[in-house]
Design a protein around this motif. Structure first.
Motif, PDB file in Angstrom:
ATOM      1  N   ASN A 122       0.819  -1.198   0.000  1.00 16.62           N
ATOM      2  CA  ASN A 122       0.000   0.000   0.000  1.00 16.62           C
ATOM      3  C   ASN A 122       0.863   1.261   0.000  1.00 16.62           C
ATOM      4  O   ASN A 122       0.373   2.361  -0.171  1.00 16.62           O
ATOM      5  N   HIS A 126      -0.491   3.913  -6.604  1.00  6.03           N
ATOM      6  CA  HIS A 126      -1.215   3.090  -7.578  1.00  6.03           C
ATOM      7  C   HIS A 126      -2.638   3.602  -7.691  1.00  6.03           C
ATOM      8  O   HIS A 126      -3.096   4.389  -6.865  1.00  6.03           O
ATOM      9  N   ASP A 128      -6.470   1.749  -7.814  1.00 11.15           N
ATOM     10  CA  ASP A 128      -7.016   0.428  -7.525  1.00 11.15           C
ATOM     11  C   ASP A 128      -7.518  -0.209  -8.817  1.00 11.15           C
ATOM     12  O   ASP A 128      -8.169   0.443  -9.633  1.00 11.15           O
ATOM     13  N   HIS A 235      -2.882   6.834  -5.310  1.00 14.91           N
ATOM     14  CA  HIS A 235      -2.718   6.992  -3.874  1.00 14.91           C
ATOM     15  C   HIS A 235      -1.762   5.946  -3.332  1.00 14.91           C
ATOM     16  O   HIS A 235      -1.607   4.863  -3.913  1.00 14.91           O
TER      17      HIS A 235
HETATM   18 FE   LIG Z   1      -5.375   1.320  -3.144  1.00 16.80          FE
END
Ligand SMILES: [Fe+2]
Length: 268
Positions: A122, A126, A128, A235
């Motif tokens: 995380n 990236h 999602d 994010h």
């Molecule tokens: Fe994410």
């Protein structure tokens, strides 16, 4: 990129790639006892990086624990999930019409320095790609609460999907004249959209140069909340521990602006 929630117009702000920010979480949180239980009572029993409640199946995943612990965790997340759903449906009736509620999760781990594999981390920026399998262009909406009483949750971003697609799409193997073939390819490929999103996601995480600054940085205070279309805004969470995250799939048909689907299909 922050959009203060009291300005209204949430759905449009989300579609424009903003993070809708609530300085105080706008709905009731789990009781202080239940919050302590999430933060401190589950550490011994963790089996995954997230504890997730699936509202449809009324199932809890991520813990191996005695029944009393499972029941309490399930009840806390189920109740929270219901409050988030009511709140979002009340605030965005058109945008949430026909949506699919996904999981309600608690993230118990410190995000900084977890040392996961690059594709799972995380901490790398990236967008999602996929949620519960292929989305076929439906949007991924996530509602976050920082449940840490003392520490901020910190995100960095490099901009919206649209900006990044225009700047890096070709480099990531998503550009060129092949885009017109997208609708046709459906015949032989169950979800070319999800493949391309996954490709872009992986390219971002695999490209060291892309991860370099400049970044936009967002600090979310204790007990603040925020929501964002996480397929449309890049994010990474680089710091923070103890967050509630609720995920929803918003039908592409509810969107009024250009979505990643349209960009990838070349229809834009
Ligand atoms: Fe994410």
């Amino acid at each position: 990129m922050l959009h203060e929630a009291d300005r209204g117009g949430w759905a449009e702000a989300l579609e424009r790639g903003r993070i809708v920010h609530f300085p105080r979480c706008p709905l009731a949180l789990p009781s202080p006892d239940d919050q302590d239980f999430l933060r401190e009572g589950l550490a011994l029993y963790l089996r995954r990086k997230n504890i997730s409640y699936y509202p449809d199946a009324e199932k809890l995943a991520g813990l191996r624990a005695p029944a009393s612990v499972l029941d309490r965790a399930r009840r806390i997340l189920r109740d929270h999930s219901g409050r988030v759903r009511d709140f979002l449906q009340g605030g965005m009736p058109g945008f949430t019409r026909g949506w699919s509620p996904g999981t309600s999760s608690f993230r118990p781990m410190e995000e900084e320095g977890r040392g996961l594999s690059p594709h799972a981390s995380n901490e790398l920026i990236h967008v999602d790609a996929g949620a519960y399998g292929a989305t076929h262009g439906d949007r991924i909406l996530r509602f976050f609460v920082n449940l840490n009483p003392w520490r901020e949750r910190v995100w960095i971003s490099k901009g919206t999907f649209e900006e990044l697609f225009r700047r890096h799409g070709a480099e990531a193997g998503l550009g060129g004249g092949g885009l017109q073939a997208f609708p046709m390819a459906r015949v032989v490929d169950t979800s070319p959209y999800d493949r391309r999103m996954r490709r872009f996601h992986n390219w971002m995480k695999d490209t060291a140069q892309f991860q370099e600054p400049p970044h936009e940085r967002f600090s979310f205070a204790p007990f603040s909340a925020w929501m964002v279309l996480t397929d449309g805004v890049s994010h990474a969470c680089i710091q923070g521990q103890h967050a509630l995250v609720d995920t929803f799939l918003i039908p592409l048909a509810n969107c009024r602006l250009i979505a990643p689907y349209h960009l990838l299909a070349g229809a834009a």
